[in-house]
Design a protein around this motif. Structure first.
Motif, PDB file in Angstrom:
ATOM      1  N   CYS A 172       0.829  -1.212   0.000  1.00 29.44           N
ATOM      2  CA  CYS A 172       0.000   0.000   0.000  1.00 29.44           C
ATOM      3  C   CYS A 172       0.860   1.256   0.000  1.00 29.44           C
ATOM      4  CB  CYS A 172      -0.918   0.010   1.220  1.00 29.44           C
ATOM      5  SG  CYS A 172      -0.031   0.131   2.811  1.00 29.44           S
ATOM      6  N   ALA A 173       2.108   1.151   0.484  1.00 34.73           N
ATOM      7  CA  ALA A 173       2.958   2.333   0.674  1.00 34.73           C
ATOM      8  C   ALA A 173       3.219   3.079  -0.633  1.00 34.73           C
ATOM      9  CB  ALA A 173       4.278   1.922   1.325  1.00 34.73           C
ATOM     10  N   VAL A 174       3.665   2.370  -1.646  1.00 33.76           N
ATOM     11  CA  VAL A 174       4.084   3.043  -2.886  1.00 33.76           C
ATOM     12  C   VAL A 174       2.923   3.721  -3.605  1.00 33.76           C
ATOM     13  CG1 VAL A 174       5.159   2.753  -5.140  1.00 33.76           C
ATOM     14  CG2 VAL A 174       6.125   1.600  -3.141  1.00 33.76           C
ATOM     15  N   PRO A 175       1.799   3.018  -3.878  1.00 32.92           N
ATOM     16  CA  PRO A 175       0.714   3.721  -4.562  1.00 32.92           C
ATOM     17  C   PRO A 175       0.133   4.879  -3.765  1.00 32.92           C
ATOM     18  CG  PRO A 175      -0.002   1.531  -3.851  1.00 32.92           C
ATOM     19  CD  PRO A 175       1.481   1.590  -3.675  1.00 32.92           C
ATOM     20  N   LEU A 176       0.095   4.758  -2.427  1.00 37.73           N
ATOM     21  CA  LEU A 176      -0.426   5.870  -1.631  1.00 37.73           C
ATOM     22  C   LEU A 176       0.556   7.038  -1.634  1.00 37.73           C
ATOM     23  CD1 LEU A 176      -2.638   7.054   0.000  1.00 37.73           C
ATOM     24  CD2 LEU A 176      -1.880   5.771   2.009  1.00 37.73           C
ATOM     25  N   PHE A 177       1.857   6.757  -1.619  1.00 32.61           N
ATOM     26  CA  PHE A 177       2.848   7.825  -1.765  1.00 32.61           C
ATOM     27  C   PHE A 177       2.650   8.566  -3.090  1.00 32.61           C
ATOM     28  CE2 PHE A 177       6.133   6.034   1.361  1.00 32.61           C
ATOM     29  CZ  PHE A 177       5.983   7.088   2.242  1.00 32.61           C
TER      30      PHE A 177
END
Length: 354
Positions: free
Chosen positions: A66-71
């Motif tokens: 979830c980290a990369v797309p939310l970033f």
């Protein structure tokens, strides 16, 4: 922008508190993603403990994506929320300081360090192609092979394309069709096993963030209703359960891509269960510095632990759980010292963040 006028100062403060605190924990997720050692150690699937550790690590890595797309979504929103074509140059100049300079620093630091190590008797054990050559420099700095800064490179490319992105996003429904079309293209490429660029792969969440900034900034900024964040929590909980089967979240390109794209929005709104009233602590402002620097120390620690501990699943489990904690602690200490003793240097190498 009429949408921006409806956003109160209280909502603005809460929004930036939320971004800062959430970004810190997303950075921790990234550290744990890179700490996954299921490809380093030999996991005997007929052993209950080994299989449990294997499933746990891959389950965690699954939903931590979830980290990369939310970033990317947050980056797209922040860049375009007050964007206009006549502000492009000023936006580019600002992003050069907060993205380009740290990128040039933190792609070359690992290249230099690994190239030096390669010259020592231990170089053959490192497993890196780093060397003091033009080809190696291009691989590390331009193509990010051997570093984790590809996210920054992709973001800089999106920033350079911002006038085009802005024109495409100006058509409310048409821009959503464009985003969905790009997702479909990426799904087809993944299904056929065709390699794509990081920029094409990750542009949908960035574009979605831009769309929110232009058309629905209040919906992205303001705390959603209790009914909505409870629904989002249920959706994210289902995604957490789905991550138990790593075949689909990690090892099948098509379903992995769809899973990644499904994570950020439910998580963003599920987190509205928290009020985010308090001002973030200094440590919580370190998401970008932690992201830039963690891989160098983390990989070194993991290699040393593997060499000293051998192919033990107990060592694998302990390394996975505790090495990221130790690495983040050491980084925080180093950043605190650097900020106190070399404040200007600290500001430059981290783009005036943290």
């Amino acid at each position: 922008n009429m949408n921006l006028e409806r956003i109160s100062m209280r909502d603005e403060t809460r929004f930036f508190n939320k971004i800062t605190i959430v970004s810190f924990w997303l950075a921790i997720c990234v550290v744990y993603i890179h700490a996954n050692n299921t490809l380093t150690y030999h996991f005997a699937m007929d052993d209950i403990f080994a299989k449990s550790v294997y499933i746990f690590e891959n389950w965690a890595q699954g939903w931590q994506q979830c980290a990369v797309p939310l970033f990317f979504m947050i980056s797209g929103f922040l860049f375009f929320r007050n964007y206009a074509l006549n502000r492009t140059l000023s936006k580019w100049k600002k992003r050069a300081k907060i993205l380009l300079v740290p990128y040039l620093v933190w792609t070359q630091v690992p290249w230099i360090l690994l190239s030096l190590v390669k010259l020592t008797p231990y170089g053959k054990f490192i497993g890196t192609e780093a060397s003091f050559s033009i080809k190696s420099w291009v691989e590390f700095v331009l193509f990010c092979n051997g570093t984790v800064l590809w996210y920054v490179r992709a973001t800089m490319i999106f920033v350079l394309l911002s006038p085009l992105i802005y024109l495409l996003m100006r058509v409310k429904k048409g821009s959503l069709i464009i985003i969905v079309t790009i997702v479909i293209i990426n799904c087809v490429l993944c299904a056929k096993g065709i390699a794509t660029t990081e920029e094409l792969y990750w542009c949908p969440p960035f574009l979605l963030g831009a769309w929110f900034a232009i058309w629905k900034p209040d919906f992205f900024i303001s705390r959603t209703k209790a009914k909505n964040y409870r629904i989002a929590m249920c959706v994210f909980a289902v995604l957490l359960v789905f991550a138990i089967n790593s075949k689909y979240t990690l090892h099948t390109p098509l379903t992995q891509y769809l899973y990644k794209m499904s994570l950020p929005l439910p998580l963003w709104y599920a987190l509205d269960i928290f009020e985010f009233k308090r001002k973030p602590k200094w440590v919580e402002t370190l998401s970008f510095p932690i992201y830039c620097t963690h891989a160098i120390i983390l990989e070194m620690f993991e290699k040393v632990i593997y060499v000293l501990g051998g192919n033990s699943i107990w060592i694998a489990a302990i390394s996975y759980i505790f090495t990221p904690i130790v690495v983040v602690f050491l980084l925080v200490v180093c950043m605190y010292w650097c900020r106190r003793t070399l404040p200007r240097f600290y500001q430059v190498i981290f783009g005036n963040r943290g």
